[in-house]
Design an enzyme around this catalytic site. Sequence first.
Site, PDB file in Angstrom:
ATOM      1  N   TYR A   1      31.347  42.467  38.273  1.00 27.26           N
ATOM      2  CA  TYR A   1      30.999  42.087  36.898  1.00 27.26           C
ATOM      3  C   TYR A   1      29.518  41.712  36.775  1.00 27.26           C
ATOM      4  CZ  TYR A   1      36.044  41.717  36.034  1.00 27.26           C
ATOM      5  OH  TYR A   1      37.373  41.969  35.908  1.00 27.26           O
TER       6      TYR A   1
ATOM      7  N   LYS B   1      40.274  43.393  49.615  1.00 26.74           N
ATOM      8  CA  LYS B   1      40.535  44.814  49.891  1.00 26.74           C
ATOM      9  C   LYS B   1      39.655  45.178  51.085  1.00 26.74           C
ATOM     10  CE  LYS B   1      42.471  48.738  48.684  1.00 26.74           C
ATOM     11  NZ  LYS B   1      43.895  48.975  48.915  1.00 26.74           N
TER      12      LYS B   1
ATOM     13  N   ASP C   1      46.522  45.079  46.726  1.00 26.07           N
ATOM     14  CA  ASP C   1      47.653  45.893  46.240  1.00 26.07           C
ATOM     15  C   ASP C   1      48.976  45.239  46.632  1.00 26.07           C
ATOM     16  OD1 ASP C   1      46.615  46.423  48.735  1.00 26.07           O
ATOM     17  OD2 ASP C   1      46.824  48.593  48.628  1.00 26.07           O
TER      18      ASP C   1
ATOM     19  N   ASP D   1      40.759  38.307  38.018  1.00 28.04           N
ATOM     20  CA  ASP D   1      40.928  38.572  36.591  1.00 28.04           C
ATOM     21  C   ASP D   1      42.291  39.214  36.350  1.00 28.04           C
ATOM     22  OD1 ASP D   1      40.470  39.013  33.934  1.00 28.04           O
ATOM     23  OD2 ASP D   1      38.815  40.422  34.190  1.00 28.04           O
TER      24      ASP D   1
ATOM     25  N   ASP E   1      46.148  37.256  35.230  1.00 28.89           N
ATOM     26  CA  ASP E   1      46.841  37.645  33.991  1.00 28.89           C
ATOM     27  C   ASP E   1      48.286  38.046  34.282  1.00 28.89           C
ATOM     28  OD1 ASP E   1      44.862  37.052  32.248  1.00 28.89           O
ATOM     29  OD2 ASP E   1      44.552  39.096  31.503  1.00 28.89           O
TER      30      ASP E   1
END
Length: 359
Positions: free
Chosen positions: A144, A193, A225, A249, A253
């Site tokens: 980001y 990851k 994952d 993020d 959620d």
Amino acid sequence: MNKKIALLPGDGIGEEVCTEAVRVLDAVAAANGHSFEYEKGLIGGAAWDDHQSHFPDATLKVCQGSDAILFGSIGGPIDLAHEPKWKDCEKNSILALRKAFNFNANFRPAKVYPELVDICPLREEVAGKGVDMLIVRELLGDIYFGEHRRETRDGRRVAIDTAEYTEDQIASVAHTAFKAASKRRKSLVSVDKANVLETSRLWREVVKEISADYPDVELEDMFVDNAAMQIIRDPSRFDVVLTANLFGDILSDAAAVLPGSLGLTPSASLNSEGFGMYEPQGGSAPELEGKGVANPIAQILSAGMLLKFSFGLTKEADSINRAVEKSLEQGFRTADIASAESEKLSTTEMTNKIIENLS
Ligand code: NAD
């Protein structure tokens, strides 16, 4: 203890639920010999009419002069999102606040209350095992905040986003997460990851190094994952989940839907000095504005997090959490968490029950 709290109710239901959270804070203060002073600031669409800005300087000054920020929510109806009053409202207010105060750690708890297992979207045998996790997301690094650009190669459009982490950024949020884990069930899952990304390999290295300072906390590494699957398949296995900005993020959620209503989920954003902003995970719910039916619990629990993380008032924060639990155990419900048979309390009535249950 005397403390000053910046109160930024914002838009939609923000004003209503902040009013209730202040009533709870005042009741806690009165019972424990504290004094909290509030200074209000305009933010979001509520600031636009007077200032043509979503985050006026006056509001920044209110925050700078306070010991912590209690934030409601911002934003207007989705179909008006193109109007100047609402366009980029979230970016101009929440992201600007994060930047202004270097909030680098975002705390997002996801708890399924035993009495509300039936509104969790997971099957009862999964949710019933008990879900009480805290996702700690790094907020100031990752893809980001890297370079975003376009170029043309062989006449074809190419888009480039760069992910970057420094070891200090990782270490800072890792310390925050380990400290939180050592006050909870002493288990921390670090999500990355590392089989593909260099930022994740550094993340894993640094988190492992920091873990040496917290020998009582058990550290487990997990690929993102797999984490996405486990949060749905077996959420009870998680205590604290530490992860980078992008993964956090998305995972937070996913976890936010487990409690069954956004009216139940608080959050905190902290900087490395412990200054923080506390707000519900949900938005301004414009369709509920002014009806007196919004669930005040997310805002009240956010106020509890403020007491714990910014003021170190753990006993007082626990009394708020316990009062919420007790009110739910006693069957009190606002409309968003009510069954067909239960009486639907107003925002104020629900708060009254919580205040009665403060010990
Ligand atoms: P929302 O979170 O406002 O609402 C989603 C659903 O949750 C709705 O059904 C709503 O009624 C319900 N809900 C949320 N809080 C509740 C509460 N306290 N009690 C009862 N029900 C509650 O999300 P949305 O509808 O996608 O967005 C509405 C506005 O909020 C938009 O302008 C959006 O940009 C903004 N938003 C702001 C924030 C923030 O301030 N941090 C976060 C998300 C969305």
